[in-house]
Design an enzyme around this catalytic site. Sequence first.
Site, PDB file in Angstrom:
ATOM      1  N   ARG A 335       0.760  -1.370  -0.021  1.00 28.62           N
ATOM      2  CA  ARG A 335      -0.131  -0.019  -0.060  1.00 28.62           C
ATOM      3  C   ARG A 335       0.728   1.299  -0.019  1.00 28.62           C
ATOM      4  O   ARG A 335       0.506   2.580   0.480  1.00 28.62           O
ATOM      5  CB  ARG A 335      -0.920  -0.093   1.271  1.00 28.62           C
ATOM      6  CG  ARG A 335      -2.015  -1.020   1.135  1.00 28.62           C
ATOM      7  CD  ARG A 335      -3.336  -0.604   2.099  1.00 28.62           C
ATOM      8  NE  ARG A 335      -4.135  -1.843   2.054  1.00 28.62           N
ATOM      9  CZ  ARG A 335      -4.144  -2.863   2.822  1.00 28.62           C
ATOM     10  NH1 ARG A 335      -3.236  -2.778   4.018  1.00 28.62           N
ATOM     11  NH2 ARG A 335      -4.899  -3.654   2.982  1.00 28.62           N
ATOM     12  N   LYS A 357       2.553  11.187 -11.796  1.00 30.74           N
ATOM     13  CA  LYS A 357       2.108  10.283 -12.530  1.00 30.74           C
ATOM     14  C   LYS A 357       2.829   8.830 -12.737  1.00 30.74           C
ATOM     15  O   LYS A 357       4.000   9.086 -13.395  1.00 30.74           O
ATOM     16  CB  LYS A 357       1.607  10.869 -14.041  1.00 30.74           C
ATOM     17  CG  LYS A 357       0.526  11.830 -13.925  1.00 30.74           C
ATOM     18  CD  LYS A 357       0.172  12.127 -15.258  1.00 30.74           C
ATOM     19  CE  LYS A 357      -1.038  13.194 -15.482  1.00 30.74           C
ATOM     20  NZ  LYS A 357      -1.313  13.829 -16.571  1.00 30.74           N
ATOM     21  N   GLU A 399      10.643  18.608 -25.186  1.00 34.12           N
ATOM     22  CA  GLU A 399       9.640  18.642 -24.021  1.00 34.12           C
ATOM     23  C   GLU A 399      10.037  20.047 -23.524  1.00 34.12           C
ATOM     24  O   GLU A 399       9.253  20.904 -22.875  1.00 34.12           O
ATOM     25  CB  GLU A 399       9.672  17.682 -23.100  1.00 34.12           C
ATOM     26  CG  GLU A 399       8.786  16.434 -23.369  1.00 34.12           C
ATOM     27  CD  GLU A 399       7.320  16.467 -23.487  1.00 34.12           C
ATOM     28  OE1 GLU A 399       6.933  17.457 -23.002  1.00 34.12           O
ATOM     29  OE2 GLU A 399       6.566  15.644 -24.147  1.00 34.12           O
ATOM     30  N   LYS A 440       7.524  22.845 -14.829  1.00 33.23           N
ATOM     31  CA  LYS A 440       6.571  21.730 -14.517  1.00 33.23           C
ATOM     32  C   LYS A 440       6.118  21.459 -13.322  1.00 33.23           C
ATOM     33  O   LYS A 440       4.909  21.390 -12.688  1.00 33.23           O
ATOM     34  CB  LYS A 440       7.274  20.605 -15.105  1.00 33.23           C
ATOM     35  CG  LYS A 440       6.241  19.355 -15.039  1.00 33.23           C
ATOM     36  CD  LYS A 440       6.217  18.088 -15.895  1.00 33.23           C
ATOM     37  CE  LYS A 440       5.185  17.225 -15.439  1.00 33.23           C
ATOM     38  NZ  LYS A 440       5.264  15.996 -16.326  1.00 33.23           N
ATOM     39  N   GLU A 450      -4.591  16.982 -11.737  1.00 31.08           N
ATOM     40  CA  GLU A 450      -5.240  17.315 -12.932  1.00 31.08           C
ATOM     41  C   GLU A 450      -6.570  17.528 -12.980  1.00 31.08           C
ATOM     42  O   GLU A 450      -7.434  16.943 -13.720  1.00 31.08           O
ATOM     43  CB  GLU A 450      -4.833  16.309 -14.086  1.00 31.08           C
ATOM     44  CG  GLU A 450      -4.990  17.039 -15.374  1.00 31.08           C
ATOM     45  CD  GLU A 450      -4.278  16.175 -16.519  1.00 31.08           C
ATOM     46  OE1 GLU A 450      -3.467  15.111 -16.220  1.00 31.08           O
ATOM     47  OE2 GLU A 450      -4.301  16.510 -17.623  1.00 31.08           O
ATOM     48  N   ARG A 457      -2.672  21.529 -15.124  1.00 26.07           N
ATOM     49  CA  ARG A 457      -1.794  20.650 -15.936  1.00 26.07           C
ATOM     50  C   ARG A 457      -2.165  20.157 -17.275  1.00 26.07           C
ATOM     51  O   ARG A 457      -1.132  19.999 -18.267  1.00 26.07           O
ATOM     52  CB  ARG A 457      -1.966  19.114 -15.012  1.00 26.07           C
ATOM     53  CG  ARG A 457      -1.068  19.213 -13.794  1.00 26.07           C
ATOM     54  CD  ARG A 457      -1.076  17.905 -13.264  1.00 26.07           C
ATOM     55  NE  ARG A 457      -0.168  16.946 -13.899  1.00 26.07           N
ATOM     56  CZ  ARG A 457       0.515  15.900 -12.915  1.00 26.07           C
ATOM     57  NH1 ARG A 457       0.378  15.857 -11.847  1.00 26.07           N
ATOM     58  NH2 ARG A 457       1.852  15.324 -13.689  1.00 26.07           N
ATOM     59  N   ASN A 461      -0.060  19.764 -22.119  1.00 30.72           N
ATOM     60  CA  ASN A 461      -0.164  19.201 -23.344  1.00 30.72           C
ATOM     61  C   ASN A 461       0.040  19.904 -24.253  1.00 30.72           C
ATOM     62  O   ASN A 461      -0.345  19.377 -25.546  1.00 30.72           O
ATOM     63  CB  ASN A 461      -1.427  18.275 -22.963  1.00 30.72           C
ATOM     64  CG  ASN A 461      -1.602  17.132 -22.087  1.00 30.72           C
ATOM     65  OD1 ASN A 461      -0.955  16.229 -22.283  1.00 30.72           O
ATOM     66  ND2 ASN A 461      -2.513  17.245 -21.056  1.00 30.72           N
ATOM     67  N   HIS A 464       0.634  18.197 -27.671  1.00 28.74           N
ATOM     68  CA  HIS A 464       0.408  16.689 -27.574  1.00 28.74           C
ATOM     69  C   HIS A 464      -1.070  16.139 -28.174  1.00 28.74           C
ATOM     70  O   HIS A 464      -1.245  15.076 -28.303  1.00 28.74           O
ATOM     71  CB  HIS A 464       0.307  16.443 -26.023  1.00 28.74           C
ATOM     72  CG  HIS A 464       1.686  16.226 -25.449  1.00 28.74           C
ATOM     73  ND1 HIS A 464       2.480  17.430 -25.336  1.00 28.74           N
ATOM     74  CD2 HIS A 464       2.413  15.221 -24.858  1.00 28.74           C
ATOM     75  CE1 HIS A 464       3.540  17.139 -24.948  1.00 28.74           C
ATOM     76  NE2 HIS A 464       3.690  15.766 -24.521  1.00 28.74           N
ATOM     77  N   HIS A 468       0.239  13.206 -29.828  1.00 25.11           N
ATOM     78  CA  HIS A 468      -0.470  11.756 -29.415  1.00 25.11           C
ATOM     79  C   HIS A 468      -0.920  11.280 -30.856  1.00 25.11           C
ATOM     80  O   HIS A 468      -0.811   9.864 -31.207  1.00 25.11           O
ATOM     81  CB  HIS A 468      -1.343  11.791 -28.656  1.00 25.11           C
ATOM     82  CG  HIS A 468      -0.738  12.083 -27.209  1.00 25.11           C
ATOM     83  ND1 HIS A 468      -1.375  12.504 -26.128  1.00 25.11           N
ATOM     84  CD2 HIS A 468       0.420  11.713 -26.445  1.00 25.11           C
ATOM     85  CE1 HIS A 468      -0.767  12.630 -25.096  1.00 25.11           C
ATOM     86  NE2 HIS A 468       0.433  12.087 -25.423  1.00 25.11           N
ATOM     87  N   HIS A 482       8.194   9.865 -29.034  1.00 24.36           N
ATOM     88  CA  HIS A 482       7.225  10.662 -28.307  1.00 24.36           C
ATOM     89  C   HIS A 482       7.659  12.148 -28.327  1.00 24.36           C
ATOM     90  O   HIS A 482       6.785  12.990 -29.004  1.00 24.36           O
ATOM     91  CB  HIS A 482       7.004  10.086 -27.089  1.00 24.36           C
ATOM     92  CG  HIS A 482       6.250  11.186 -26.053  1.00 24.36           C
ATOM     93  ND1 HIS A 482       4.846  11.247 -26.320  1.00 24.36           N
ATOM     94  CD2 HIS A 482       6.604  12.299 -25.197  1.00 24.36           C
ATOM     95  CE1 HIS A 482       4.357  12.196 -25.542  1.00 24.36           C
ATOM     96  NE2 HIS A 482       4.993  13.015 -24.951  1.00 24.36           N
TER      97      HIS A 482
END
Lengths: 584, 584
Positions: A335, A357, A399, A440, A450, A457, A461, A464, A468, A482
């Site tokens: 946990r 994330k 980035e 960031k 987010e 946040r 993107n 992106h 993507h 990417h």
Amino acid sequence: MRIVSRNTVLPAWPLLDASPIPAPPAPFGAEAAPHAPPHPAAARSIVLVGMPGAGKSSIGRRLATKLGLPFIDADTEIEAAAGLPITEIFTRYGEPHFRDGERRVIARLLAGPPLVLATGGGAFSDARTRAAVAASGAVAVWLRCSLPTLLRRVAGREHRPLFLNKDPREVLERLMTARHPTFAEAPVIVDCTDEPPETTTRRVMEALAAHRDPSRLPVRLGDRAYDILVGEGLVARAGALIAPVLPARRVVVITDENVAALHLPTLTAGLAEAGITIVSAITVPPGEASKSFAQFQSVLEAALAAGADRRTAVVALGGGVVGDLAGFAAAVALRGLTFIQIPTTLLAQVDSSVGGKTGINLSLGKNLVGAFHQPRLVLADTGVLGTLPPRELRAGYAEVAKHGLLQGELWNWCEAEGARAVAGDPAALAHAVMESCRLKSAVVAADEREESEEGGRALLNLGHTFGHALEAECGYGGELLHGEGVAVGLGLAAALSARLGHCSQELPGRVISHLQEVGLPARIGDLGRKFSAEALMGRMRKDKKAREGAMRFILLRAPGDCFTTSDVAPLAVQTLLRDEGCGE
Amino acid sequence: MRIVSRNTVLPAWPLLDASPIPAPPAPFGAEAAPHAPPHPAAARSIVLVGMPGAGKSSIGRRLATKLGLPFIDADTEIEAAAGLPITEIFTRYGEPHFRDGERRVIARLLAGPPLVLATGGGAFSDARTRAAVAASGAVAVWLRCSLPTLLRRVAGREHRPLFLNKDPREVLERLMTARHPTFAEAPVIVDCTDEPPETTTRRVMEALAAHRDPSRLPVRLGDRAYDILVGEGLVARAGALIAPVLPARRVVVITDENVAALHLPTLTAGLAEAGITIVSAITVPPGEASKSFAQFQSVLEAALAAGADRRTAVVALGGGVVGDLAGFAAAVALRGLTFIQIPTTLLAQVDSSVGGKTGINLSLGKNLVGAFHQPRLVLADTGVLGTLPPRELRAGYAEVAKHGLLQGELWNWCEAEGARAVAGDPAALAHAVMESCRLKSAVVAADEREESEEGGRALLNLGHTFGHALEAECGYGGELLHGEGVAVGLGLAAALSARLGHCSQELPGRVISHLQEVGLPARIGDLGRKFSAEALMGRMRKDKKAREGAMRFILLRAPGDCFTTSDVAPLAVQTLLRDEGCGE
């Protein structure tokens, strides 16, 4: 219900808080050249740590004289403060009470003007004293001696309480085992031999002059706050750097085969130096395929079967895939275990290692299962970026450029200096990493999960939505990295912003030429293959960020002024894609 | 970087805040019997909601007269406050602005003495207005009419703006689709037919008299705070009860085959009433084996393949296994979805559904992988406990007795009334659940992640050091239920406490006889099989709570006074186990 504490209250240490610290001796030693500029090392206090016989007093006095700083012996100060000899304080009040007083005396000394401070052998082995030294801004220097050297030096000190009626070798060996891992947390380590003290002193000064603290960026997330350290050589010093935040000196390292071959030996040695046990080093195959449920289960089983317990930390050594997988494993093993990130790609250093994330992929889609699990510390070692293939370094730089466009000032730096970072210049890379993390982490701190309806946040993107879609059309087999998708996405986002009248007509050209100059694709035509506008738009409508089927874009007004919107006519997007050479 | 909000600021509604609310009419209507005691329903305000033509004014006036309360029509008050007819407010300022003013007027009216309030059709469909009504302590009554009834009643109102130049059937159908799910959140629902208004009024009064709000226990966990509702019939009303905490009216239900057969149809109907879509109802086999990695993966894949998105909530309908599995899936699907617990066993209602521990088992051990993921709401429907096999109900009661020993007062209740709970008495069960949740949630709130060195969540393991060892020795095939192991563990913990001189010599006898009286085993001899003292002690030394191999116990000084300790001589434990009949 009554909750009972088993702690007991100790009597106060009589004179500690009452007796004033004696004023330090005159600030400039007699030997200091009167007109020489002060040595740069003299700007902060220096704390000498090491075993009995390491020469803390003898080197310390010489160092103080050369730097023009006062020299103080902590034990003498403590005896003065307590009004008792140290052995007596130990006998009367016990070690915990002594260490408490010792820490307070040291903290008070270091709060004043710079000095050279020799500490008792056990002082720096106390975690709170180490924390106090670090917090004061002083630099600790470990005078590291081999056992034979120490034995020669302590010959004749057999009357000291430490050695009385004991075999000095046994005493020293026991102490070295206990204390070396904590001494290793000193930022500067100097190996001492039987050379004359003057020579050792000179080498200490050289080491101090060469020493650079890593840059430290605090990520402000309340009780999940942590620091990002940016600098060269951090993997080798990982043990000393992470030890202060570990619940216990036990870690599970998760890495991939490529990174293990390059950096695991350095990390292992660095951890061993601080007495950190690697419960298990788990190596997964490189690449996105390792973010699978099967790999996730096997990493968890391996970590727990090896004996990871609630006080074991998980260290991720690798790029984004390793960080996402290891971070998610850390989030759910027992946990939740302490998590340390050591990102080894530029992309991971500037992006995926900041923000908490973590996750894995399902066959249904990427990152569909995961957790927000903040690391306790991130070590961004810019030295390891030299081992990256140039294409991967460039992709990571996309980035950085994105962060530049979000931040403004950083975009100007990109245009002026970004090419140096892509060429591998260490100072430029360090700046790119530091400023990207700063941008960031500020965004993340304001919108950790987010949840902002607008901005937040989601702004990260930028580029992106297009990126993507391009990536998905190319598959994830390496045809389009990417970061390359993001680079083209930035060009398209700027172009779309200009067409919709949000930014100047010059901006897209600036964005595209900068990215192309550093070797990144910035237009669909740069990718050397055909795309269908309809297929790309279909992908964009299914993007996680889309709402009720409306494509969601981050658009630019200028570098440093971006906004989120779902209010873009599909026709405008379609026309742009067709003008960029896409088929139907 | 600039974050841009797309919200715009509206002009202020002119007279709303300036004009005082008119004083309500005289508090007692002329028809009220002057000497009759006030009707119990007159103690709080009553808010009538429903479609146009449902009879809110006509029934409301009659109800007010009978209850001796003032009657107020919200729309009239709003027009007075705004100094404009409602149609005009709509036209000038738009609906969001109107709803905002409406909510403030209604909140102000409900802040005063009890009254009967008829609301405009759209008021209760506004989530913030519903929240304001609930927060005020008023009870909302939905006057539910069928479409044919409504059509008959609105005949002749075609001149109203709502129906002007429109087909009343279409208007009403559209409104019913939009509003019925929100009207369903009213705690009292009365179906209205073509009967005389006096009859409907009488039925409303009967429904109000029969209505019992579920008991609501707040669990104070900062921004993860949530409520536990305890009462009968909550599954049937689940939609109305959970709707206020859902991000969107979409849920994934996770349950097991046994529970699905008994309660899924009731839940499905209850959710449908509030317009909540079940994206997927996922049924796993009953039993501990479903807490596996394979089942976990398949639940996640099923939920996401069915279209669960970030605004979909996960509802666990079942016992501890379903709660642990579904809670963990909710914790990691799309990095965390809203989670609702509907525990259907006594054990889950009093224990596993409080505290946020979720997880699955590895072959290495139980609950080794999981997350702390607090539910957003827990519905403990004591009505469903009637469907439990008596042995399972008894086993769940062992945790109630444990909470009693931790809390003190509750232990006295157990001795006096516990047998009624075990016999299935609804009021006794409701008390047992409520007080257990109260104790456990207070402990959890003080130590959410089990980080206290002493006391804290660890105290909840009273009886579990022995209990887990007994369970493990019996395997997990149903020979010994968890609660049965805990019951014997409570007897042993009390006996050990007495032997070590921590509690009175009488306490173990009290604990053991109470547990035996309700049909639980409380001594090893009650289990009808042999145990080895060495084997049990080996299990206890490997318990997750053991530290560096030292067994960790929760001991008793008295009911309400427990403490954690690692300071128990193994010999004392061994002797106890041997005296209780264990072999070597």
